[in-house]
Design a protein around this motif. Sequence first.
Motif, short mmCIF file in Angstrom:
data_model
loop_
_atom_site.label_atom_id
_atom_site.label_comp_id
_atom_site.label_asym_id
_atom_site.label_seq_id
_atom_site.Cartn_x
_atom_site.Cartn_y
_atom_site.Cartn_z
N ARG A 3 0.84 -1.20 0.00
CA ARG A 3 0.00 0.00 0.00
C ARG A 3 0.87 1.25 0.00
O ARG A 3 1.89 1.31 0.69
CB ARG A 3 -0.90 -0.02 1.24
N TRP A 5 2.19 4.93 0.84
CA TRP A 5 2.20 5.69 2.08
C TRP A 5 1.27 6.89 1.97
O TRP A 5 1.21 7.57 0.93
CB TRP A 5 3.61 6.15 2.39
N SER A 6 0.55 7.18 3.04
CA SER A 6 -0.34 8.35 3.09
C SER A 6 -0.29 8.95 4.48
O SER A 6 0.34 8.42 5.40
CB SER A 6 -1.77 7.95 2.73
N GLU A 8 -2.40 8.84 6.65
CA GLU A 8 -2.95 7.89 7.62
C GLU A 8 -1.87 7.04 8.27
O GLU A 8 -2.08 6.47 9.34
CB GLU A 8 -3.98 6.99 6.95
N ASP A 9 -0.70 6.97 7.63
CA ASP A 9 0.39 6.18 8.18
C ASP A 9 1.23 6.94 9.19
O ASP A 9 2.12 6.35 9.83
CB ASP A 9 1.30 5.68 7.05
N ARG A 246 6.98 11.91 5.46
CA ARG A 246 7.36 10.49 5.59
C ARG A 246 8.76 10.36 6.16
O ARG A 246 9.02 9.54 7.06
CB ARG A 246 7.25 9.77 4.25
N ASP A 250 8.09 8.29 9.47
CA ASP A 250 7.98 6.86 9.18
C ASP A 250 8.93 6.08 10.09
O ASP A 250 10.15 6.24 10.01
CB ASP A 250 8.33 6.60 7.72
N ARG A 270 2.89 9.78 -4.51
CA ARG A 270 3.09 9.43 -3.10
C ARG A 270 4.58 9.28 -2.80
O ARG A 270 5.37 8.93 -3.68
CB ARG A 270 2.35 8.13 -2.79
#
Length: 303
Positions: A3, A5-6, A8-9, A246, A250, A270
């Motif tokens: 998936r 990354w957005s 929401e992560d 990110r 992340d 993204r």
Amino acid sequence: MARRWSLEDMPDLTGVVALVTGGNAGLGLATVRQLLARGAHVVVASRSVERGEAAVAGLGPQRGTAEVLPLDLADLESVRLHAKEVSARHTRLDLLVNNAGIMMVPPGVTRDGFERQFGTNHLGHFALTGHLVDLVTAAPAGRVVTVSSQAHRVGTLDPAAHEAPGEGYRKVRAYGTSKLANLLFTYELQRRLAARGSRALALAAHPGTAGTGLSDHLFPARLRRLQPVFRRLTQSADDGALPTLRAATDPGALGGQYFGPDRLNQQRGRPVVVSSSEVSYDPEAARDLWQRSEELTGVSYPG
């Protein structure tokens, strides 16, 4: 397929202390918005405190808190005073986002006499990070994220890049050189942090092609009518900030990684790990730039 990354992560950032340079507009403000939304306390570094406070007020209610402090990256004394104030207010810095910058401007010099794109985009952030690196390493998992650009590919390893521009000045090349310096700095900082046994990480990001106020001056008056067309072809500041976010949050990101958009030759999409130019990974060039930067700024990093 994994998936993509957005937002929401992004993890919960309650208790995180972050600093974003140029956090009052464009990519910086978009970054500040998302950090606040996840509970971080954000120091918004802005040349104008008034504009910074107005920008933060315009974000509306947020879970986190923000404080606005003055910072002019084109003035090393302002950089020193800003870092001194941050150090007086905070005992650690979980996240330093070196975001602010100027882009392809006419020839000029900083307050300290440096070519102003190199002086602002690289030397200002080099000095700021040096003043604050002990706060970053004091955090359990500190990070320094520096925003570069695809324009780094037209930059050169010019030992005279800091000098006042002469007749041969080319604003695009000068901008690219400053953005190449951002990457050389990031990769060398990561090597030095690792050598010290620090858990802190240095990473970089670029926004692709983002329609922010930074590029407005690229259109002369006779072509100003094309500006809306350009904006439609680019990402928004919110999307352009995703690679930075990110890199900043992340938990799987590694030191020395470079994030950018995944589509259209890294122009939009993204955020994913991307590669930079071959010369940007040259450790000897990075060490030379580091030594020169310490000499020019008078800022030495801890060994």
